[in-house]
Design an enzyme around this catalytic site. Sequence first.
Site, PDB file in Angstrom:
ATOM      1  N   LYS A 143      -5.805   9.666 -13.312  1.00 45.02           N
ATOM      2  CA  LYS A 143      -6.121   8.536 -12.414  1.00 45.02           C
ATOM      3  C   LYS A 143      -5.841   8.926 -10.960  1.00 45.02           C
ATOM      4  O   LYS A 143      -6.656   8.677 -10.061  1.00 45.02           O
ATOM      5  CB  LYS A 143      -5.297   7.315 -12.802  1.00 45.02           C
ATOM      6  CG  LYS A 143      -5.399   6.136 -11.855  1.00 45.02           C
ATOM      7  CD  LYS A 143      -6.774   5.488 -11.857  1.00 45.02           C
ATOM      8  CE  LYS A 143      -6.884   4.430 -10.754  1.00 45.02           C
ATOM      9  NZ  LYS A 143      -8.200   3.801 -10.706  1.00 45.02           N
ATOM     10  N   LYS A 168      -1.123   4.630  -2.191  1.00 42.26           N
ATOM     11  CA  LYS A 168      -0.107   4.903  -3.229  1.00 42.26           C
ATOM     12  C   LYS A 168      -0.633   5.941  -4.226  1.00 42.26           C
ATOM     13  O   LYS A 168       0.053   6.902  -4.578  1.00 42.26           O
ATOM     14  CB  LYS A 168       0.250   3.568  -3.906  1.00 42.26           C
ATOM     15  CG  LYS A 168       1.110   3.640  -5.144  1.00 42.26           C
ATOM     16  CD  LYS A 168       0.308   3.554  -6.440  1.00 42.26           C
ATOM     17  CE  LYS A 168      -0.525   2.312  -6.591  1.00 42.26           C
ATOM     18  NZ  LYS A 168      -1.294   2.244  -7.835  1.00 42.26           N
TER      19      LYS A 168
HETATM   20  P1  NDP Z   1      -2.890  -6.667  -6.541  1.00 43.25           P
HETATM   21  O1  NDP Z   1      -2.170  -6.301  -5.312  1.00 43.25           O
HETATM   22  O2  NDP Z   1      -4.075  -7.557  -6.455  1.00 43.25           O
HETATM   23  O3  NDP Z   1      -1.874  -7.354  -7.592  1.00 43.25           O
HETATM   24  C1  NDP Z   1      -0.653  -6.758  -7.909  1.00 43.25           C
HETATM   25  C2  NDP Z   1      -0.020  -7.477  -9.079  1.00 43.25           C
HETATM   26  O4  NDP Z   1       1.266  -6.911  -9.351  1.00 43.25           O
HETATM   27  C3  NDP Z   1       0.230  -8.977  -8.795  1.00 43.25           C
HETATM   28  O5  NDP Z   1       0.133  -9.695  -9.997  1.00 43.25           O
HETATM   29  C4  NDP Z   1       1.672  -8.938  -8.275  1.00 43.25           C
HETATM   30  O6  NDP Z   1       2.326 -10.183  -8.412  1.00 43.25           O
HETATM   31  C5  NDP Z   1       2.257  -7.915  -9.217  1.00 43.25           C
HETATM   32  N1  NDP Z   1       3.489  -7.301  -8.719  1.00 43.25           N
HETATM   33  C6  NDP Z   1       3.592  -6.382  -7.722  1.00 43.25           C
HETATM   34  N2  NDP Z   1       4.873  -6.017  -7.572  1.00 43.25           N
HETATM   35  C7  NDP Z   1       5.593  -6.703  -8.487  1.00 43.25           C
HETATM   36  C8  NDP Z   1       6.965  -6.760  -8.833  1.00 43.25           C
HETATM   37  N3  NDP Z   1       7.881  -6.005  -8.193  1.00 43.25           N
HETATM   38  N4  NDP Z   1       7.354  -7.571  -9.832  1.00 43.25           N
HETATM   39  C9  NDP Z   1       6.444  -8.325 -10.481  1.00 43.25           C
HETATM   40  N5  NDP Z   1       5.135  -8.338 -10.209  1.00 43.25           N
HETATM   41  C10 NDP Z   1       4.711  -7.529  -9.217  1.00 43.25           C
HETATM   42  O7  NDP Z   1      -3.251  -5.302  -7.265  1.00 43.25           O
HETATM   43  P2  NDP Z   1      -4.472  -4.971  -8.265  1.00 43.25           P
HETATM   44  O8  NDP Z   1      -4.565  -6.018  -9.302  1.00 43.25           O
HETATM   45  O9  NDP Z   1      -5.674  -4.623  -7.467  1.00 43.25           O
HETATM   46  O10 NDP Z   1      -3.925  -3.598  -8.900  1.00 43.25           O
HETATM   47  C11 NDP Z   1      -2.998  -3.562  -9.983  1.00 43.25           C
HETATM   48  C12 NDP Z   1      -2.925  -2.103 -10.448  1.00 43.25           C
HETATM   49  O11 NDP Z   1      -4.228  -1.687 -10.886  1.00 43.25           O
HETATM   50  C13 NDP Z   1      -2.526  -1.130  -9.311  1.00 43.25           C
HETATM   51  O12 NDP Z   1      -1.728  -0.098  -9.836  1.00 43.25           O
HETATM   52  C14 NDP Z   1      -3.864  -0.607  -8.810  1.00 43.25           C
HETATM   53  O13 NDP Z   1      -3.720   0.660  -8.201  1.00 43.25           O
HETATM   54  C15 NDP Z   1      -4.661  -0.573 -10.113  1.00 43.25           C
HETATM   55  N6  NDP Z   1      -6.139  -0.656  -9.986  1.00 43.25           N
HETATM   56  C16 NDP Z   1      -6.753  -1.638  -9.218  1.00 43.25           C
HETATM   57  C17 NDP Z   1      -8.147  -1.666  -9.129  1.00 43.25           C
HETATM   58  C18 NDP Z   1      -8.886  -2.708  -8.322  1.00 43.25           C
HETATM   59  O14 NDP Z   1     -10.125  -2.598  -8.201  1.00 43.25           O
HETATM   60  N7  NDP Z   1      -8.241  -3.715  -7.758  1.00 43.25           N
HETATM   61  C19 NDP Z   1      -8.986  -0.671  -9.824  1.00 43.25           C
HETATM   62  C20 NDP Z   1      -8.241   0.234 -10.672  1.00 43.25           C
HETATM   63  C21 NDP Z   1      -6.879   0.246 -10.718  1.00 43.25           C
HETATM   64  P3  NDP Z   1       2.153 -11.330  -7.284  1.00 43.25           P
HETATM   65  O15 NDP Z   1       0.922 -12.086  -7.658  1.00 43.25           O
HETATM   66  O16 NDP Z   1       3.401 -12.120  -7.381  1.00 43.25           O
HETATM   67  O17 NDP Z   1       2.038 -10.626  -5.946  1.00 43.25           O
END
Ligand code: NDP
Length: 295
Positions: free
Chosen positions: A170, A239
């Site tokens: 990834k 990241k």
């Molecule tokens: P977002 O920033 O939209 O959401 C992050 C999520 O993680 C939220 O639910 C957030 O909660 C939660 N979170 C972050 N830190 C913590 C913590 N310390 N404790 C608890 N919950 C936490 O990210 P994405 O959904 O876009 O991405 C999620 C993962 O998927 C990442 O690793 C990203 O690199 C990967 N990804 C994303 C893609 C995309 O198109 N968006 C594509 C492929 C992979 P809260 O709502 O409270 O902030």
Amino acid sequence: MSVAFLGLGAIGRPMAARVAVRHPLVVWNRTAARAQEFARQTACRVAGSPAEAVREADVVMTCLSTSLDVESLLDGPEGLLAGLRPGTLFLDCTSGDPAGSNRIARRLAERGVAFADCPVSGGTNGAEAGTLTVMVGGDPAVFERARPYLECFGKLIVHLGAIGAGDTIKAINQVLLAANILSLGEALTAMVKAGVPARAGLEVLNASSGRSFVSESLVPARVLTGAWPNTFRLALMDKDVGIALDLIDQLGLDTPLLDLVRDRTRAARAALGEQADYLEPIKLNERAAGVEVRG
Ligand code: NDP
């Protein structure tokens, strides 16, 4: 079999929605309002804590920002380890780092819980459509147990090796994605500045050997139209690029081009902020050249 899904962010939400179609689902999200909103649209139950979410689950899926974020949920009276039962399958869909995934797997193994790192690619549209690519690291037997659940949102589901192997591929994909975006931003603004109309120039590139997924799919839909949707935060791509370059450093390899990609991605994040979308570095090229890539 019941599933717990933790992390309803930009991509977690549509992934969890697809799980809910096939399995009884419990969700948890740090910002509870997001979980409540999700539950209003989807058949699922909202848990008040990570421990409560996983207590009765056969399979747990996490999709948080980083491996460190997943680790931060393990401990404490309301943490994952307080709720997990032996025999549970734990699938982390976070784009994590191999060392972090191995630490998590060791903590879970002490409780008799099997782990696989299962990061995804294909964006929020792919999650909605169930066409994600899923990259799996873990024991082959765990992979076979995991596959039917990953099929809720995945199309190509590949076992790549031991724990951390999914994270590795990834991160490599992401540094190539960033290289594409950054180089295309420079090239397209140069093309427009030289007087070539953006749409016609891009049409030619996309019928020629300089094309890429970014030029064929992302730029026409999001940049030429001026839509600039926010689907994947630049901070998360930074990241990912960091994970790739840390791995390369550990291997003792010299990759000057990819080092530059890391520096430029980091600089773009600093300039554009934590909420900027991953295509927005192209806006920096536009500003510097005094042109817009539209058409
Ligand atoms: P977002 O920033 O939209 O959401 C992050 C999520 O993680 C939220 O639910 C957030 O909660 C939660 N979170 C972050 N830190 C913590 C913590 N310390 N404790 C608890 N919950 C936490 O990210 P994405 O959904 O876009 O991405 C999620 C993962 O998927 C990442 O690793 C990203 O690199 C990967 N990804 C994303 C893609 C995309 O198109 N968006 C594509 C492929 C992979 P809260 O709502 O409270 O902030």
